[in-house]
Design an enzyme around this catalytic site. Structure first.
Site, PDB file in Angstrom:
ATOM      1  N   GLU A  54       0.737  -1.291   0.113  1.00 13.53           N
ATOM      2  CA  GLU A  54       0.003   0.153  -0.009  1.00 13.53           C
ATOM      3  C   GLU A  54       0.820   1.450  -0.058  1.00 13.53           C
ATOM      4  OE1 GLU A  54      -0.268  -2.506   2.092  1.00 13.53           O
ATOM      5  OE2 GLU A  54      -2.341  -3.374   1.015  1.00 13.53           O
ATOM      6  N   HIS A 123     -10.725  -4.401   8.982  1.00 12.13           N
ATOM      7  CA  HIS A 123     -11.236  -4.382   7.761  1.00 12.13           C
ATOM      8  C   HIS A 123     -12.225  -3.117   8.012  1.00 12.13           C
ATOM      9  CE1 HIS A 123      -9.607  -8.052   6.372  1.00 12.13           C
ATOM     10  NE2 HIS A 123      -9.822  -7.797   5.022  1.00 12.13           N
TER      11      HIS A 123
END
Ligand SMILES: Cc1ncc(C[n+]2csc(CCOP(=O)(O)OP(=O)(O)O)c2C)c(N)n1
Ligand SMILES: [Mg+2]
Lengths: 319, 320
Positions: A54, A123
């Site tokens: 990321e 999440h």
């Protein structure tokens, strides 16, 4: 006007903007795999899978934006943004200023957020306030299909870094959505989603849906709530909020993110500073508690701001 | 109007190194005298800077780190505007909004000086992606330290550059120090260049205190990148002669290590080269040093005369 879902609206916005500007490209973990139609239409150069990394996905977007491309990156779930914070906050948000205006960073960061899927706190985390707090960024968090499409199109056209949060539980929510230029919705403009005279409910994203429900329940009790959908959290449309509070004299802010230093705190401070004399009652917030998002459905529903809580909060101001 | 310098002769490189040295010495003296901002000196690393920067062409882009004075000066940056930026003056390259640690000069193709260690590695891939996708000529040179090579972003950047075939010259300036920590404490090997192999990237290590050698290695690397479109890692083995930052008195530095590296000083070595190969006299070499010092004196005068930014500049340039 076509009736489409939020998911379809996002898909349409991407296609229309990639057609509109050849400098727009999209990349992320699995982007090309999950959207083969984009690869087919725009080619593998403009629709790319990336390594699971990321930080470099975001960094690459920042470097590319500074030098002529207009990247859209799909970071998947919002908590994964933690790995990308340096590029987004220290580079995309600051380097225009630090360079004395030499560079611009037209890029869009997509991230899924919102409780309701039972996938737990790594999440699911509503961390939009992190970015609202960071200079140089814009933050968008829509609630309707038309706004998802119109704001994503505007975000891609904007010359600044925009965080675009997509509450994943709204994916199948549907509504009337325009096509092409008519679909554009400007960044930085809140909307009065429902007029009312008794109390102002300010919210965004999934919180709006709880507010809609609450407004109907209140209407049945002859209380008319005015609903403000912020849509863009930064820049914040102060005027629309203030005008409503000046009219109703009461404010309840509703959001799914936790209460501490959240968007609701900012709205409360804004109204206290600029419209205090209009207030007939104290400002109230309805948020999730300051805990990680739980996974169990029962706990998750307890975590979310629900319409009955909004109704009870409004009633407590009026009774 | 800025002019990108591409002069590759030993004399041309020497003049750039002298200018950098004079700049660093002047800023150190000003700090020591009080009332002058702190800086991260690149003294001792002038050869690494000029040898790589002069191997580049006008279309190439540079990203660098906090020890960037040598890179900027080698590229043609005006020391006056650099000092003005350090002093927070309106005539600085970034209008006083960068300070010493983040100077960028778009006209010179210097996209970034990052003080987030590794920030340059994070953005370089995107700059190279623009070059590739917009079919612009040129490559990207990305300078970073041995410390930055310990950040995760080093690995992410090299891996992506390799997988996407991005034209990046990674330049690791291995100067033995990572702020107040010696490189020996943070890595088991002496060199960074072998790490490139695991990403399928070609690499080499060069004597970073020999400008001619650095230029030669860098030219070969740049040529390879232009031919193949693939990244390359060049490690310049060098030494940070001064402390990490102005106030660092180097009390923790092993005197014998410092003494050893001072015998390898890049400017002394270039002077020897110019004397022995090009026939320069001691007087001529001394005159070159004086000329560089005079340029820096004039640069400082320019910066001193320059105004501070108007307070109204506080809130400009945040958004495009
Ligand atoms: C992310 C980050 N961590 C720590 C620092 C503090 N810091 C500034 S320079 C530096 C040392 C960097 O070492 P290296 O990459 O070898 O570069 P050098 O200073 O030796 O040129 C450190 C730790 C920083 N600026 N950024
Ligand atoms: Mg170092």
């Amino acid at each position: 006007m076509p009736h489409i879902t939020v998911e379809q609206a996002i898909g349409q916005a991407l296609i229309e903007e990639m057609q509109h500007d050849p400098r727009v490209l999209i990349f992320g973990e699995g982007v090309a795999t999950t959207q083969p139609h984009l690869v087919q239409q725009f080619g593998a150069e403009r629709v790319r899978n990336t390594p699971l990394a990321e930080a470099i996905i975001a960094g690459t977007a920042v470097g590319a934006a500074a030098t002529g491309l207009r990247p859209v990156i799909d970071m998947l779930f919002a908590p994964f943004l933690a790995y990308a914070m340096d590029a987004i906050v220290n580079s995309a948000g600051k380097l225009r200023y630090m360079s004395g205006g030499q560079f611009a960073f037209p890029l869009v960061v997509l991230a899924k957020t919102g409780a309701g899927w039972g996938v737990g706190a790594q999440h699911t985390h509503n961390l939009e306030a992190w970015f609202v707090h960071s200079p140089g960024l814009k933050v968008v968090m829509p609630s309707t299909a038309a706004d998802f499409k119109g704001l994503l199109k505007s975000a891609i056209r904007d010359d600044n870094p925009v965080l675009f949060f997509n509450d994943m539980t709204l994916g199948h929510h549907a509504g009337e959505v325009e096509e092409g230029e008519a679909a554009l919705v400007p960044l930085g403009k809140a909307v009065v989603a429902r007029p009312g005279r008794d109390v102002t409910l300010v919210s965004y994203a999934k919180g709006m849906h709880a507010c809609w429900q609450a407004a109907e329940m209140l209407a049945a009790q002859h209380i008319e709530a005015e609903l403000i959908d912020l849509r863009t959290l930064k820049p914040l449309d102060e005027e629309t909020v203030l005008a409503s509070v000046r009219k109703t004299g009461r404010l309840v802010v509703v959001h799914e993110a936790g209460p501490l230093c959240g968007v609701g705190s900012e709205i409360a401070a804004l109204v206290a500073e600029k419209a205090f004399s209009a207030l007939k009652t104290p400002i109230r917030r309805v948020t999730s508690p300051d805990v990680p998002t739980p996974s169990s459905h029962a706990l998750e529903q307890a975590f979310l701001p629900q319409a009955p809580t909004v109704v009870a909060t409004v009633r407590s101001l009026l009774d | 109007m800025e002019t990108i310098l591409t002069e590759r002769s030993p004399l041309g490189m020497h003049e750039s190194m002298l200018l950098t040295r004079a700049y660093e010495e002047k800023l150190a003296a000003l700090f020591a005298a009080g009332n002058f901002p702190m800086t991260c000196s690149s003294q001792g690393q002038e050869a690494s800077a000029v040898g790589v920067v002069r191997a580049l062409g006008p279309d190439d882009q540079i990203l660098t780190n906090h020890r960037s004075a040598g890179h900027l000066i080698a590229r043609g940056a005006d020391p006056g505007r650099m000092i003005a930026e350090v002093m927070g003056k309106a005539t600085g390259y970034c209008g006083g909004k960068s300070g010493t640690l983040h100077i960028s000069v778009k006209e010179l193709g210097v996209m970034l000086t990052s003080t987030i260690v590794g920030g340059e590695l994070s953005l370089a891939t995107g700059v190279a992606l623009s070059k590739k996708m917009l079919k612009q000529p040129g490559i990207v040179a990305c300078f970073f330290g041995d410390g930055a090579a310990c950040e995760g972003i080093f690995h992410e950047s090299l891996n992506l550059a390799s997988v996407w075939n991005l034209p990046i010259l990674y330049v690791c300036e291995n100067n033995q120090w990572q702020a107040f920590v010696h490189r020996r404490e943070t890595m088991v090997a002496d060199h960074l260049s072998p790490r490139a192999a695991s990403y399928g990237i070609a690499s080499t290590t060069v004597d970073g205190n020999d400008a001619n050698a650095v230029l030669k290695s860098a030219l070969a690397a740049v040529e390879q990148i232009r031919q193949t479109g693939q990244p390359y890692l060049l490690e310049t083995y060098t030494y940070r002669q001064k402390g990490h930052i102005s106030f660092d008195d180097q009390a923790h530095v092993d005197p014998s290590e410092l003494a050893h590296w001072l015998t390898l000083d890049p400017i002394t070595r270039m002077e020897r080269h110019l004397r022995e190969i090009a026939g320069f006299t001691t007087g001529e070499l001394a005159a070159l040093r004086t000329k560089a010092q005079e340029r820096i004196d004039a640069a400082l005068e320019f910066a001193r005369q320059s105004p501070y930014p108007d307070p109204s500049a506080l809130t400009t340039d945040v958004y495009a």
